[in-house]
Scaffold this motif. Structure first.
Motif, PDB file in Angstrom:
ATOM      1  N   ILE A  41      16.620  21.932 -61.429  1.00 44.08           N
ATOM      2  CA  ILE A  41      15.956  22.724 -62.470  1.00 44.08           C
ATOM      3  C   ILE A  41      15.333  21.813 -63.519  1.00 44.08           C
ATOM      4  CG2 ILE A  41      16.396  24.323 -64.378  1.00 44.08           C
ATOM      5  CD1 ILE A  41      18.397  25.758 -62.555  1.00 44.08           C
ATOM      6  N   LYS A  42      16.043  20.758 -63.908  1.00 45.50           N
ATOM      7  CA  LYS A  42      15.489  19.823 -64.889  1.00 45.50           C
ATOM      8  C   LYS A  42      14.240  19.122 -64.346  1.00 45.50           C
ATOM      9  CE  LYS A  42      19.676  18.857 -67.508  1.00 45.50           C
ATOM     10  NZ  LYS A  42      20.668  17.834 -67.907  1.00 45.50           N
ATOM     11  N   GLU A  43      14.247  18.753 -63.074  1.00 46.14           N
ATOM     12  CA  GLU A  43      13.076  18.110 -62.478  1.00 46.14           C
ATOM     13  C   GLU A  43      11.880  19.062 -62.447  1.00 46.14           C
ATOM     14  OE1 GLU A  43      14.168  16.733 -58.608  1.00 46.14           O
ATOM     15  OE2 GLU A  43      15.496  15.158 -59.385  1.00 46.14           O
ATOM     16  N   ILE A  44      12.121  20.313 -62.077  1.00 42.73           N
ATOM     17  CA  ILE A  44      11.042  21.309 -62.037  1.00 42.73           C
ATOM     18  C   ILE A  44      10.468  21.539 -63.430  1.00 42.73           C
ATOM     19  CG2 ILE A  44      10.539  23.747 -61.618  1.00 42.73           C
ATOM     20  CD1 ILE A  44      12.507  23.588 -59.252  1.00 42.73           C
ATOM     21  N   MET A  45      11.358  21.648 -64.416  1.00 43.24           N
ATOM     22  CA  MET A  45      10.886  21.870 -65.796  1.00 43.24           C
ATOM     23  C   MET A  45      10.098  20.661 -66.295  1.00 43.24           C
ATOM     24  SD  MET A  45      13.151  24.711 -67.408  1.00 43.24           S
ATOM     25  CE  MET A  45      12.730  24.319 -68.981  1.00 43.24           C
TER      26      MET A  45
END
Length: 146
Positions: A41-45
């Protein structure tokens, strides 16, 4: 009987051990899975934020280009106004002045040449029998009286 009790205890121990091991490993896998999901999720954000910043920069550059073009147009317009204020004679002749002069000269000549003719009689009716407006007496109509 001596053999049966240890075998029963061994079977119960294996069953209990299986469920305890399963609980311990699933708890660790759940923590690892949640950590992995959080990392994804952090990478996508981060990717979305980078894309948003890129689009914002492009928009800002487009606005700056439009502002620069507008600034140049205003400067050119201001230069044209100051040139016309400095010189009393305009560089490009005004079309209205030429058209007014042309129309004034031509209309006066046509008004003189044009004669107002009001016939006292109606035009001839070429039908076999009189019809329409041309039938009737030779009195003047209300339109001709005016």
């Amino acid at each position: 009987m001596d053999v049966l009790i240890p075998l029963a205890l061994l079977a119960v121990g294996l069953i209990i051990g299986f469920f305890v091991a399963r609980y311990v490993y699933t708890r660790d896998d759940g923590a690892k899975a949640s950590a992995q999901a959080e990392k994804n999720i952090k990478e996508i954000m981060a990717q979305q934020a980078e894309h948003h910043i890129h689009q914002t920069r492009q928009t800002i550059e487009a606005i700056e280009n439009q502002c620069e073009a507008l600034r140049q147009q205003v400067e050119e317009y201001d230069a044209l106004l100051t040139q016309n204020l400095d010189d009393d004679t305009p560089r490009v002749p005004f079309y209205g002045e030429q058209a007014t002069t042309y129309l004034r000269n031509n209309l006066k000549g046509k008004e003189k040449a044009k004669q107002k003719v009001t016939p006292d009689t109606q035009p001839r009716d070429f039908a076999n029998a009189g019809s329409g407006l041309f039938v009737g007496s030779s009195k003047q109509s209300a339109a001709d009286k005016k």
